[in-house]
Design a protein around this motif. Structure first.
Motif, short mmCIF file in Angstrom:
data_model
loop_
_atom_site.label_atom_id
_atom_site.label_comp_id
_atom_site.label_asym_id
_atom_site.label_seq_id
_atom_site.Cartn_x
_atom_site.Cartn_y
_atom_site.Cartn_z
N GLN A 1 -57.07 18.30 -12.38
CA GLN A 1 -56.75 18.20 -13.80
C GLN A 1 -56.46 16.73 -14.21
O GLN A 1 -56.96 16.25 -15.22
CB GLN A 1 -55.52 19.08 -14.11
N SER A 2 -55.64 16.07 -13.40
CA SER A 2 -55.28 14.68 -13.72
C SER A 2 -56.50 13.77 -13.69
O SER A 2 -56.68 12.92 -14.56
CB SER A 2 -54.23 14.18 -12.73
N ASP B 1 -61.72 19.59 -24.25
CA ASP B 1 -60.51 19.96 -23.52
C ASP B 1 -60.77 19.81 -22.02
O ASP B 1 -61.72 20.37 -21.48
CB ASP B 1 -60.13 21.40 -23.86
N ALA B 2 -59.89 19.07 -21.35
CA ALA B 2 -60.07 18.86 -19.91
C ALA B 2 -59.93 20.15 -19.12
O ALA B 2 -60.38 20.24 -17.97
CB ALA B 2 -59.05 17.84 -19.41
N ASN B 3 -59.34 21.20 -19.72
CA ASN B 3 -59.17 22.48 -19.03
C ASN B 3 -60.37 23.41 -19.25
O ASN B 3 -60.39 24.52 -18.72
CB ASN B 3 -57.90 23.19 -19.52
N LEU C 1 -61.92 11.45 -18.88
CA LEU C 1 -62.15 11.51 -20.34
C LEU C 1 -61.70 10.21 -21.01
O LEU C 1 -62.37 9.70 -21.91
CB LEU C 1 -61.42 12.71 -20.94
N THR C 2 -60.55 9.71 -20.57
CA THR C 2 -60.05 8.45 -21.15
C THR C 2 -61.01 7.30 -20.86
O THR C 2 -61.34 6.50 -21.75
CB THR C 2 -58.66 8.12 -20.57
N GLU D 1 -58.61 14.25 -16.84
CA GLU D 1 -58.03 13.59 -18.01
C GLU D 1 -58.28 12.08 -17.98
O GLU D 1 -58.61 11.47 -19.01
CB GLU D 1 -56.53 13.88 -18.08
N HIS D 2 -58.13 11.49 -16.79
CA HIS D 2 -58.42 10.05 -16.65
C HIS D 2 -59.89 9.77 -16.91
O HIS D 2 -60.24 8.76 -17.54
CB HIS D 2 -58.04 9.57 -15.25
#
Length: 949
Positions: free
Chosen positions: A308-309, A264-266, A315-316, A312-313
């Motif tokens: 946060q953004s 989880d990114a959070n 992780l991708t 997520e990037h």
């Protein structure tokens, strides 16, 4: 050689290959079964891909790689030629043109068009169903494909790292593999060749190389590549020694991929745990390329910060890197499996035959071509590369007899090239051995094509003897032949050129008994009489050692232009010397003889220089084929382009200027001239319209015609439009030609609606201006319901020309000699008038109008009486007339110069030239003078009528 020179060569070659591809694609739509076209296009794409990769243009190399794949599917019969496929090929070609232009302009093109073109190619490409897994046990009846280097060679593991600031790792990796192939055989690499060619290389490369050279040779080869920072070479007992355990690697990567999907990114703790796991894996005993991908993934997460953004990037991106690592590991395992345990089955055999036939033909072509051009290093390299490619192809498909044969053939080539640079070009025995190897490979391919699996493949007769002979390349190259002449069979030449099939020739030879193979081929219809005749001539040329292959060298166009300018100045200087009074003095006969000899040499030099500047119109014509196709599809019409005389040559500088006028005329022919298929059928015409583009020489000019078989010009519509625009008041006294010429007026258009192609009134006025800027003329002819013809008359060249110097009053003019038919002193009884005004000359029962130059150009103190002057009979390509001049001063070469923007376009004058005494002579535009005289209706109305007859 500077980098800019390399770039110029690359751009020139890229332009040639792109034009070659476009010609092939457009012809392919008309000839979908033409395998030679497919092969030609495939070679062009392969050449372009290699050149782009060498120069570091990854986007171009990647797109061309996909284009090559699609062409390969067409060539192998997995895909049929269709409109959708041709559209995809042309779309990719448009993007390649865009990339070339961006490279030429020093700008960076967007990746969007490349990605879109690749997607289009993938959409129309063949999708093969997964093949069933091959049997686990290898067949034992065939010789095992040894992965050791031939003749006791060794295996080495080579690790290369590129510098940190390396911007093109894929290109550098490609170059390292090529250098490794030059000294041995690359068995395996990480990243794989496919990934490297697709632009997915990294700054580390690991490969296993088999070679009979030592460790220092490998280091030296790798060090030739720019930006190599570190080289490690270690010997191995076997090529598969210490190969990464891909199964364990994939297990680790699958675990990491699962962790990424569950992170989880959070949740900072989960991100930390994932980063630590990636670091641990990157520090473990995994393959270097896999560890690099994992290290990059960990760095992505570490540098993402707290946003946060961004997390997520990150992780991708980490997921994509894990996927790339898995692909690299899988590729390595597949390559290793294929090389260690190849199993031949029916599908593998069929695939190998399909892919190998072209390679065999290329080998034969290269051997034969080397006999006429033994110094051609590219042919030698091609021969070695083709043999190596065929060997690797055989290993991949489990074709073990073929692999063994090509392994020994490649060894023979390497030995020959190392021992004698020109071998096998002038080594008869080596050439014989290579052709025998090709014959044996064709026999194997025939057996493979019939192979259905199950029973072991039978070894061909003579296979062991040939392998034994090839195993000792030193004895082959050192043998002496009593004839000491090259030995080539007519059958070999026919097969290598694709004129006949190898198996058909063998059957024909058996059927016809002792008859010559050429006779047998013709009687069995396996080759035409013309093909056999051509093969016999080639054989005779090879036996006699005649080397007539044309050699070409690239020359920068600015240097060529400087050469032409210098020759022009030399012509002027020579003319000044020849007309000097000292030379013309009767007492200086010997000096006059030497100057005359110099004049002859200067003329030859001028002719040679001008021939270098002449280029055929073929390329300009070929571009129009694409225009016709695209515009016809867009407008819902069916059209085809037919070209004639595309080998007609014209000044290179004029080709560039004439492109736009030609484009306008061809677009008009399709958009305005041709009807829709329904309209054509109602008119009794075939549904497909024809645009004929032709070129030929006439009257010292080049004539280019654009003709269509459409509806033709509407005379009444043009007339009404001209009256409404105030161009004319009525058609009184106007011929059809006069009315048709109104379409060249600026802003004139009869189109009922404006489209993105036409209707705005911009086009034909541009055509006229462009043609007249070249000292040419454009005319139009039309017949209702049958079509329209635009005719462009252009001078052969705008540089140096031969002219007749004439005097009119106190002025001197130059008439181009190509337009002069004859000159004469008129007899009073041959002179006539029409209606008391128009002066005519009767010449051999033909009435010719007489035009007085002094009246046209208002020259004072000129000869007034026709009997006192001279008449020069001029042919301007559309008719003949007589020009009245005072005196002929002599013929000489002149360098045509523009009169400058200050004077602009002067009717009847095409330019000026510096004469021998330093004065300027005006060059007569023979077509312009005739038009100027005809327009002077008050003086020459009746003469014009006779002239038009």
């Amino acid at each position: 050689m500077e980098m800019s020179d390399f770039l110029d060569v690359f751009l020139a070659e890229a332009s040639e290959q792109i034009e070659r591809l476009e010609e092939c694609f457009l012809r392919l739509e008309e000839e979908p079964d033409n395998k030679e076209l497919l092969q030609d296009a495939f070679r062009a794409a392969h050449t372009l891909k290699g050149s782009a990769g060498m120069m570091g243009y990854v986007s171009m190399a990647e797109l061309t790689h996909h284009l090559e794949d699609l062409l390969g599917q067409l060539r192998d019969g997995k895909l049929e030629v269709s409109t959708q496929v041709i559209d995809a090929l042309l779309t990719a070609l448009d993007v390649l043109k865009l990339l070339k232009e961006s490279i030429q302009g020093g700008t960076e093109a967007s990746d969007g068009p490349v990605a879109a073109a690749v997607e289009v190619i993938r959409t129309v490409g063949y999708r093969e169903e997964p093949a069933p897994a091959p049997p686990a046990e290898p067949q034992t009846s065939q010789p095992a494909v040894s992965k050791k280097a031939p003749h006791g060679g060794k295996a080495f593991r080579v690790r290369v790292e590129f510098s940190e600031d390396c911007q093109m790792p894929s290109v550098r990796a490609f170059m390292v593999l090529r250098e490794m192939d030059s000294v041995g055989t690359v068995v395996q690499s990480i990243p794989s060749r496919q990934d490297i060619e697709a632009g997915r290389g990294t700054k580390k490369l690991e490969c296993i190389v088999e070679t009979d050279r030592d460790e220092s040779a490998l280091r030296e080869a790798a060090s030739k590549v720019f930006e190599v920072d570190k080289i490690e070479v270690e010997p191995m007992e076997h090529a598969h020694e210490s190969t990464p355990a891909s199964t364990d690697v994939l297990a680790v990567l699958n675990e990491l991929a699962l962790m990424i999907t569950q992170t989880d990114a959070n949740a900072p703790s989960e991100l930390t745990k994932l980063t630590e796991r990636l670091d641990a894996a990157a520090s473990s005993d995994l393959p270097p390329i896999v560890k690099e991908f994992l290290g990059q993934a960990a760095d992505k997460l570490r540098t993402a910060g707290d946003d946060q953004s961004a997390l997520e990037h990150a992780l991708t991106d980490a997921g994509k890197l894990i996927e790339a690592a898995m692909n690299a590991a899988e590729d390595a395992q597949q390559e290793l499996t294929a090389s260690q345990n190849p199993v031949l089955d029916a599908q593998r055999a069929a695939d190998y035959v399909s892919a190998s036939l072209d390679l065999v033909r290329e080998m034969e072509e290269a051997v034969l071509a080397l006999q006429t051009d033994p110094a051609n290093q590219s042919l030698l390299n091609k021969l070695l590369e083709t043999a190596s490619a065929n060997r690797k192809l055989a290993a991949e498909h489990g074709a073990e007899y073929a692999h063994l044969l090509m392994e020994h053939t490649e060894s023979l080539l390497k030995h020959a090239l190392a021992s004698k640079p020109s071998c096998p070009a002038d080594c008869t025995n080596c050439a014989k051995a290579l052709l025998k190897s090709c014959d044996m490979l064709r026999t194997l391919l025939s057996a493979y094509s019939d192979f259905a699996g199950g029973e072991p493949l039978a070894k061909p007769a003579g296979f062991d003897d040939l392998i034994s002979k090839l195993s000792d390349p030193a004895s082959i190259c050192s043998e002496t032949d009593e004839d000491a002449k090259p030995w080539f069979r007519v059958g070999d030449i026919l097969v290598s050129q694709g004129r006949s099939d190898h198996e058909e020739l063998e059957l024909a030879a058996l059927d016809q008994g002792s008859k010559p193979i050429g006779v047998a081929a013709v009687r069995s219809e396996s080759a035409s009489l013309k093909d056999v005749g051509d093969a016999l001539r080639i054989q005779q040329k090879l036996k006699s050692g005649d080397s007539t292959a044309e050699a070409f060298v690239r020359v920068r166009t600015d240097r060529l232009d400087r050469l032409i300018d210098t020759v022009g100045e030399l012509v002027i200087a020579q003319s000044m010397v020849a007309q000097d009074q000292t030379v013309l003095d009767p007492g200086n006969h010997e000096l006059l003889r030497k100057v005359s000899h110099t004049s002859k040499i200067v003329r030859e030099l001028q002719d040679l220089a001008m021939s270098m500047r002449m280029v055929p119109l073929k390329m300009s014509f070929q571009k129009m084929a694409r225009v016709v196709r695209d515009l016809a599809q867009k407008s819902g019409k069916s059209a085809r382009l037919v070209t004639q005389g595309e080998d007609t040559e014209i000044d290179r500088n004029m080709v560039e200027v004439i492109s736009d006028p030609l484009l306008h005329l061809v677009r008009n022919a399709v958009d305005h001239g041709l009807e829709t298929p329904e309209e054509r059928e109602r008119a009794g015409k075939p549904p497909t319209g024809t645009v004929l583009l032709s070129a030929y020489h006439a009257g010292g000019n080049v004539v280019i015609e654009v003709q269509d078989d459409g509806r033709g010009l509407n005379r009444e519509k043009i007339l009404q439009k001209a009256i409404s625009k105030g161009l004319i008041e009525s058609d009184k006294g106007m011929s059809d030609a006069d009315i048709f010429n109104l379409i060249f007026e600026p802003g004139f258009s009869t189109a009922e609606k404006v489209t993105d192609v036409s209707g705005r009134g911009v086009g034909l006025d541009v055509v006229k201006a462009g043609v007249e800027a070249l000292r040419g003329r454009v005319t139009v002819e039309s017949e209702p319901g049958k079509g329209c013809t635009f005719r462009l008359r252009l001078p052969l060249t705008m540089a140096i020309t031969d002219g007749m110097l004439v005097r009119v009053g106190g002025q001197r003019y130059i008439i181009p000699t190509v337009n002069i038919h004859m000159s004469l002193k008129p007899n009073p009884e041959d002179l006539h008038t029409v209606s008391g005004r128009g002066e005519m000359l009767k010449l051999r029962d033909e009435l010719l109008p007489i035009f007085r130059l002094h009246r046209i150009f208002e020259v004072p103190n000129a000869v007034e009486k026709l009997e006192d002057g001279l008449l020069v009979i001029v042919d301007d390509g559309s008719g003949r007339y007589a020009l009245l001049v005072d005196e002929l001063l002599g013929q000489q070469q002149v360098v045509a110069k523009a009169l400058g923007e200050g004077l602009g376009k002067i009717p009847g004058i095409s330019g000026g030239a510096i004469l021998g005494d330093g004065r300027v002579g005006l060059i007569i535009d023979t077509q312009g003078v005739a038009a100027l005289a005809r327009d002077s209706g008050s003086v020459f109305e009746s003469a014009e009528a006779a002239f038009s007859q």
